[in-house]
Design an enzyme around this catalytic site. Structure first.
Site, PDB file in Angstrom:
ATOM      1  N   GLY A 147       0.787  -1.227   0.000  1.00 23.75           N
ATOM      2  CA  GLY A 147       0.000   0.000   0.000  1.00 23.75           C
ATOM      3  C   GLY A 147       0.816   1.273   0.000  1.00 23.75           C
ATOM      4  O   GLY A 147       0.252   2.376   0.032  1.00 23.75           O
TER       5      GLY A 147
ATOM      6  N   GLY B   8       2.561   2.508  -2.426  1.00 26.02           N
ATOM      7  CA  GLY B   8       2.492   3.198  -3.714  1.00 26.02           C
ATOM      8  C   GLY B   8       3.610   2.827  -4.667  1.00 26.02           C
ATOM      9  O   GLY B   8       3.953   3.608  -5.559  1.00 26.02           O
TER      10      GLY B   8
ATOM     11  N   THR C 237       2.724   2.717  -8.685  1.00 26.99           N
ATOM     12  CA  THR C 237       2.549   4.069  -9.228  1.00 26.99           C
ATOM     13  C   THR C 237       3.888   4.771  -9.360  1.00 26.99           C
ATOM     14  O   THR C 237       4.183   5.406 -10.386  1.00 26.99           O
ATOM     15  CB  THR C 237       1.616   4.898  -8.323  1.00 26.99           C
ATOM     16  OG1 THR C 237       0.354   4.247  -8.229  1.00 26.99           O
ATOM     17  CG2 THR C 237       1.415   6.300  -8.880  1.00 26.99           C
TER      18      THR C 237
ATOM     19  N   GLN D 149       6.456 -18.077   1.712  1.00 28.71           N
ATOM     20  CA  GLN D 149       7.717 -17.325   1.801  1.00 28.71           C
ATOM     21  C   GLN D 149       8.868 -18.021   1.076  1.00 28.71           C
ATOM     22  O   GLN D 149       9.715 -17.348   0.478  1.00 28.71           O
ATOM     23  CB  GLN D 149       8.073 -17.091   3.269  1.00 28.71           C
ATOM     24  CG  GLN D 149       7.085 -16.206   4.022  1.00 28.71           C
ATOM     25  CD  GLN D 149       6.783 -14.893   3.322  1.00 28.71           C
ATOM     26  OE1 GLN D 149       5.677 -14.369   3.435  1.00 28.71           O
ATOM     27  NE2 GLN D 149       7.739 -14.339   2.612  1.00 28.71           N
TER      28      GLN D 149
ATOM     29  N   ASP E  77      10.704  -3.656  -8.597  1.00 31.58           N
ATOM     30  CA  ASP E  77       9.648  -3.663  -7.596  1.00 31.58           C
ATOM     31  C   ASP E  77       9.990  -4.724  -6.546  1.00 31.58           C
ATOM     32  O   ASP E  77       9.866  -5.915  -6.810  1.00 31.58           O
ATOM     33  CB  ASP E  77       8.316  -3.993  -8.276  1.00 31.58           C
ATOM     34  CG  ASP E  77       7.140  -3.979  -7.313  1.00 31.58           C
ATOM     35  OD1 ASP E  77       7.342  -3.692  -6.118  1.00 31.58           O
ATOM     36  OD2 ASP E  77       6.014  -4.265  -7.758  1.00 31.58           O
ATOM     37  N   ARG E  78      10.437  -4.283  -5.373  1.00 35.68           N
ATOM     38  CA  ARG E  78      10.879  -5.159  -4.285  1.00 35.68           C
ATOM     39  C   ARG E  78      12.158  -5.905  -4.665  1.00 35.68           C
ATOM     40  O   ARG E  78      12.615  -5.861  -5.788  1.00 35.68           O
ATOM     41  CB  ARG E  78       9.797  -6.157  -3.869  1.00 35.68           C
ATOM     42  CG  ARG E  78       8.540  -5.553  -3.294  1.00 35.68           C
ATOM     43  CD  ARG E  78       7.755  -6.613  -2.544  1.00 35.68           C
ATOM     44  NE  ARG E  78       6.442  -6.167  -2.134  1.00 35.68           N
ATOM     45  CZ  ARG E  78       6.195  -5.429  -1.047  1.00 35.68           C
ATOM     46  NH1 ARG E  78       7.204  -5.049  -0.287  1.00 35.68           N
ATOM     47  NH2 ARG E  78       4.961  -5.076  -0.739  1.00 35.68           N
TER      48      ARG E  78
ATOM     49  N   ASP F 200      13.161  -9.343   1.661  1.00 33.63           N
ATOM     50  CA  ASP F 200      12.223 -10.460   1.675  1.00 33.63           C
ATOM     51  C   ASP F 200      12.059 -11.065   3.070  1.00 33.63           C
ATOM     52  O   ASP F 200      10.980 -11.565   3.414  1.00 33.63           O
ATOM     53  CB  ASP F 200      12.697 -11.547   0.704  1.00 33.63           C
ATOM     54  CG  ASP F 200      11.625 -12.586   0.446  1.00 33.63           C
ATOM     55  OD1 ASP F 200      10.634 -12.249  -0.214  1.00 33.63           O
ATOM     56  OD2 ASP F 200      11.775 -13.729   0.924  1.00 33.63           O
TER      57      ASP F 200
ATOM     58  N   ILE G 100      -5.013   0.049   0.709  1.00 28.95           N
ATOM     59  CA  ILE G 100      -5.365  -1.363   0.533  1.00 28.95           C
ATOM     60  C   ILE G 100      -6.871  -1.510   0.367  1.00 28.95           C
ATOM     61  O   ILE G 100      -7.353  -2.239  -0.502  1.00 28.95           O
ATOM     62  CB  ILE G 100      -4.859  -2.191   1.738  1.00 28.95           C
ATOM     63  CG1 ILE G 100      -3.319  -2.292   1.699  1.00 28.95           C
ATOM     64  CG2 ILE G 100      -5.482  -3.589   1.744  1.00 28.95           C
ATOM     65  CD1 ILE G 100      -2.709  -2.810   2.978  1.00 28.95           C
TER      66      ILE G 100
ATOM     67  N   GLU H  94       0.995  13.196  -5.693  1.00 36.53           N
ATOM     68  CA  GLU H  94       0.984  12.092  -6.647  1.00 36.53           C
ATOM     69  C   GLU H  94       1.795  12.375  -7.908  1.00 36.53           C
ATOM     70  O   GLU H  94       2.062  11.471  -8.691  1.00 36.53           O
ATOM     71  CB  GLU H  94      -0.458  11.744  -7.031  1.00 36.53           C
ATOM     72  CG  GLU H  94      -1.262  11.170  -5.862  1.00 36.53           C
ATOM     73  CD  GLU H  94      -2.665  10.777  -6.274  1.00 36.53           C
ATOM     74  OE1 GLU H  94      -3.031  11.030  -7.442  1.00 36.53           O
ATOM     75  OE2 GLU H  94      -3.394  10.216  -5.439  1.00 36.53           O
TER      76      GLU H  94
END
Length: 220
Positions: A12, A14, A17, A58, A81-82, A87, A139, A184
């Site tokens: 959540g 962002g 985006t 996981q 992204d991540r 992790d 979320i 934003e």
């Protein structure tokens, strides 16, 4: 090679985006979380019964993160992204909630530590920081049923784990963006990122939409 940018943050925060925004303006290829039908099925089962499915989820996530990391290192000019570096936060949350056993957690941690040795930190890590309330509101707004089914305590612990991790982060330069207060349009973000890339040493920048604070990683 190493990935140009990795974007991290609680669910959540962002990330999608922001990645869409920054990839277009810096001409970077976005690499989103790798997924498949098996992962979606495990994820849906996890939100129904975390204690039963947490370990399987996981471990499978970890294999995806490692594959994603290899792709990012091969291409270099990407925004991810991540990553595998954060992790461990998710199983840590499950352990604290009693939804993963100590044995399961130790098995996960051993595998994670071994894979980290073959993973290369990015040139820049970007942490999208936000309050738990903001994360939960987002979320709810996007309405994914499996996310809505989990209690708010999970999101609270998850957010604290991210805060703790990035309070000690030193693998690369770090940009912390408070997405509670940044508009934003992500005003001034590109200029800040480009400035960080010009820095000769690892640095930490914090941006709240108005003020940028800077310090060296050594003094963090």
């Amino acid at each position: 090679m190493k990935p140009k940018i990795i974007v991290e943050g609680t669910v959540g925060a962002g990330k999608t985006t922001f990645i869409n925004y920054i990839s277009e303006r810096l001409c970077l290829e976005p690499i989103y979380e790798l997924t498949d039908s098996k992962l979606i099925q495990i994820l849906e089962n996890f939100y129904i019964d975390p204690s039963k499915w947490g370990f399987q989820l996981q471990i499978y996530f970890l294999t995806k993160r490692f594959k994603q990391m290899k792709i990012g290192c091969e291409k270099g000019n990407v925004v991810m992204d991540r990553s595998i570096f954060c992790d461990h936060i998710f199983p840590s949350v499950l352990l604290k909630r009693g939804e993963m056993t100590k044995l399961e957690y130790d098995i996960y941690k051993e595998l994670h530590s071994n894979l980290i040795e073959f993973s290369t930190p990015p040139e820049l890590m970007i942490y999208l920081k936000c309050s738990t309330k903001t994360a939960i509101d987002r979320i709810k707004k996007r309405g994914r049923l499996w996310e809505l089914s989990i209690d708010e305590n999970y999101w609270e612990i998850l957010n604290r784990e991210y805060e703790d991790f990035f309070g000690q982060y030193s693998l690369s330069s770090l940009l912390i963006i408070n997405t509670d207060s940044v508009d934003e349009r992500f005003s001034n973000i590109v200029q800040i990122v480009e400035e960080i890339f010009r820095e000769p040493e690892k640095v930490i920048y914090e941006y709240n939409g108005n003020v940028v604070n800077k310090r060296s990683v050594a003094n963090a």
